[in-house]
Motif scaffolding. Structure first.
Motif, mmCIF file in Angstrom:
data_model
loop_
_atom_site.group_PDB
_atom_site.id
_atom_site.type_symbol
_atom_site.label_atom_id
_atom_site.label_comp_id
_atom_site.label_asym_id
_atom_site.label_seq_id
_atom_site.Cartn_x
_atom_site.Cartn_y
_atom_site.Cartn_z
ATOM 1 N N ILE A 134 0.845 -1.206 0.000
ATOM 2 C CA ILE A 134 0.000 0.000 0.000
ATOM 3 C C ILE A 134 0.875 1.247 0.000
ATOM 4 N N ALA A 135 1.947 1.239 0.809
ATOM 5 C CA ALA A 135 2.869 2.381 0.827
ATOM 6 C C ALA A 135 3.512 2.572 -0.542
ATOM 7 N N SER A 136 3.875 1.464 -1.190
ATOM 8 C CA SER A 136 4.453 1.539 -2.530
ATOM 9 C C SER A 136 3.457 2.136 -3.521
ATOM 10 N N ALA A 137 2.206 1.702 -3.427
ATOM 11 C CA ALA A 137 1.168 2.216 -4.322
ATOM 12 C C ALA A 137 0.991 3.717 -4.146
ATOM 13 N N GLU A 138 1.021 4.172 -2.904
ATOM 14 C CA GLU A 138 0.876 5.606 -2.645
ATOM 15 C C GLU A 138 2.045 6.382 -3.245
ATOM 16 N N ALA A 139 3.251 5.841 -3.108
ATOM 17 C CA ALA A 139 4.431 6.503 -3.679
ATOM 18 C C ALA A 139 4.367 6.513 -5.202
ATOM 19 N N LEU A 140 3.910 5.402 -5.784
ATOM 20 C CA LEU A 140 3.760 5.359 -7.243
ATOM 21 C C LEU A 140 2.722 6.365 -7.716
ATOM 22 N N GLY A 141 1.635 6.488 -6.954
ATOM 23 C CA GLY A 141 0.607 7.463 -7.300
ATOM 24 C C GLY A 141 1.161 8.872 -7.309
ATOM 25 N N ARG A 142 1.988 9.180 -6.301
ATOM 26 C CA ARG A 142 2.609 10.519 -6.246
ATOM 27 C C ARG A 142 3.556 10.714 -7.418
ATOM 28 N N ARG A 143 4.322 9.663 -7.753
ATOM 29 C CA ARG A 143 5.265 9.779 -8.873
ATOM 30 C C ARG A 143 4.525 9.988 -10.184
ATOM 31 N N ARG A 144 3.448 9.253 -10.384
ATOM 32 C CA ARG A 144 2.695 9.393 -11.640
ATOM 33 C C ARG A 144 2.016 10.754 -11.716
ATOM 34 N N ALA A 145 1.526 11.242 -10.572
ATOM 35 C CA ALA A 145 0.910 12.571 -10.573
ATOM 36 C C ALA A 145 1.939 13.637 -10.919
ATOM 37 N N ALA A 146 3.145 13.503 -10.348
ATOM 38 C CA ALA A 146 4.208 14.462 -10.648
ATOM 39 C C ALA A 146 4.612 14.385 -12.117
ATOM 40 N N ASP A 147 4.648 13.176 -12.682
ATOM 41 C CA ASP A 147 4.979 13.020 -14.104
ATOM 42 C C ASP A 147 3.931 13.707 -14.975
ATOM 43 N N THR A 148 2.665 13.585 -14.576
ATOM 44 C CA THR A 148 1.583 14.227 -15.328
ATOM 45 C C THR A 148 1.734 15.740 -15.302
ATOM 46 N N VAL A 149 2.076 16.282 -14.131
ATOM 47 C CA VAL A 149 2.278 17.729 -14.015
ATOM 48 C C VAL A 149 3.439 18.171 -14.895
ATOM 49 N N ARG A 150 4.535 17.416 -14.873
ATOM 50 C CA ARG A 150 5.690 17.786 -15.700
ATOM 51 C C ARG A 150 5.355 17.756 -17.184
ATOM 52 N N ARG A 151 4.568 16.758 -17.597
ATOM 53 C CA ARG A 151 4.155 16.711 -19.014
ATOM 54 C C ARG A 151 3.287 17.915 -19.359
ATOM 55 N N SER A 152 2.387 18.268 -18.463
ATOM 56 C CA SER A 152 1.527 19.429 -18.708
ATOM 57 C C SER A 152 2.351 20.708 -18.782
ATOM 58 N N LEU A 153 3.340 20.832 -17.902
ATOM 59 C CA LEU A 153 4.198 22.016 -17.920
ATOM 60 C C LEU A 153 4.976 22.117 -19.224
ATOM 61 N N SER A 154 5.367 20.967 -19.756
ATOM 62 C CA SER A 154 6.150 20.977 -21.000
ATOM 63 C C SER A 154 5.329 21.465 -22.190
ATOM 64 N N GLU A 155 3.999 21.437 -22.050
ATOM 65 C CA GLU A 155 3.124 21.885 -23.135
ATOM 66 C C GLU A 155 2.859 23.388 -23.093
ATOM 67 N N LEU A 156 3.285 24.053 -22.020
ATOM 68 C CA LEU A 156 3.076 25.493 -21.915
ATOM 69 C C LEU A 156 4.074 26.253 -22.773
ATOM 70 N N THR A 157 3.623 27.323 -23.385
ATOM 71 C CA THR A 157 4.542 28.204 -24.096
ATOM 72 C C THR A 157 5.337 29.027 -23.083
ATOM 73 N N GLU A 158 6.392 29.676 -23.557
ATOM 74 C CA GLU A 158 7.195 30.511 -22.657
ATOM 75 C C GLU A 158 6.340 31.609 -22.021
ATOM 76 N N ARG A 159 5.467 32.250 -22.817
ATOM 77 C CA ARG A 159 4.618 33.312 -22.291
ATOM 78 C C ARG A 159 3.624 32.757 -21.272
ATOM 79 N N GLU A 160 3.076 31.564 -21.554
ATOM 80 C CA GLU A 160 2.149 30.951 -20.610
ATOM 81 C C GLU A 160 2.843 30.639 -19.286
ATOM 82 N N ARG A 161 4.113 30.235 -19.343
ATOM 83 C CA ARG A 161 4.859 29.978 -18.121
ATOM 84 C C ARG A 161 5.040 31.272 -17.317
#
Length: 215
Positions: A134-161
């Protein structure tokens, strides 16, 4: 309670140089419908891990690890895993003889999940394994959420950032427009696009998302 099936099939890795111990542990885990993979040495486990697709582990996992083994010891393997930042997604439970308890306690203080002294209670051991998964699953969930945020950030233009950072800082649209030398309407458009790409509905939600993901 079991990990979310959407995270993948849980796996328990067994590293012990005694065949009879690995076989007994595998049977015990099967009796609780848990998949396991056994390794006769820390070196064999490290060779397996190095050959896995990264990032690894990609499903809830934990490691049952003997302290004393020929070659690379369980403690040395744990230190290597800790240095690679793997002990959150791969919680380590040490299997110890009586003489190894102080060593196992010290490892727990350095981030191991737990230790179980041989001979162990079958039910107590599997209960700890399930908590580790269960602890591993929670850590994986946090890692996947962070990966999703990073992918979303990569889609922002410089001005949007630029607009996003000022929005997170709590600046009103007029102030952002003045600082960036653009119109308020343009700020509104960029702000809306940032919210859409980051899948949030407010500046507070955006700030919380970035903080929790470490972005």
């Amino acid at each position: 309670m079991r990990p979310d099936p959407a995270l993948g099939i849980p796996v328990v890795y067994l590293v012990d140089d005694e065949d009879v111990v690995r076989d007994a542990l595998a049977w015990l885990l099967r009796s609780r419908r848990l998949l396991s993979e056994g390794f006769a040495s820390a070196e064999a486990f490290e060779a397996f891990r190095a050959g896995c697709r990264q990032p690894w582990p990609d499903a809830p996992s934990c490691l049952l690890l003997d302290v004393r083994m020929p070659g690379l010891s369980g403690l040395a393997l744990f230190e290597q895993l800790a240095e690679r930042g793997l002990t959150e997604t791969l919680p380590v439970i040490f299997l110890t003889g009586h003489g190894d308890v102080p060593t196992a306690v010290a490892a727990v203080k350095r981030g191991a999940f737990d230790f179980v002294e041989k001979p162990f209670s079958n039910n107590a051991l599997v209960d700890r394994v399930e908590l580790a998964l269960i602890a591993s699953a929670e850590a994986l969930g946090r890692r996947r959420a962070a990966d999703t945020v990073r992918r979303s950030l990569s889609e922002l233009t410089e001005r949007e950032r630029e607009v996003m950072q000022l929005v997170v800082d709590g600046r009103p649209n007029k102030n952002i427009a003045d600082q960036l030398a653009i119109s308020v309407r343009t700020v509104e458009v960029h702000r809306a696009r940032v919210f859409e790409k980051m899948n949030v509905k407010s500046a507070i939600e955006l700030a919380n998302l970035l903080r929790e993901s470490g972005a």
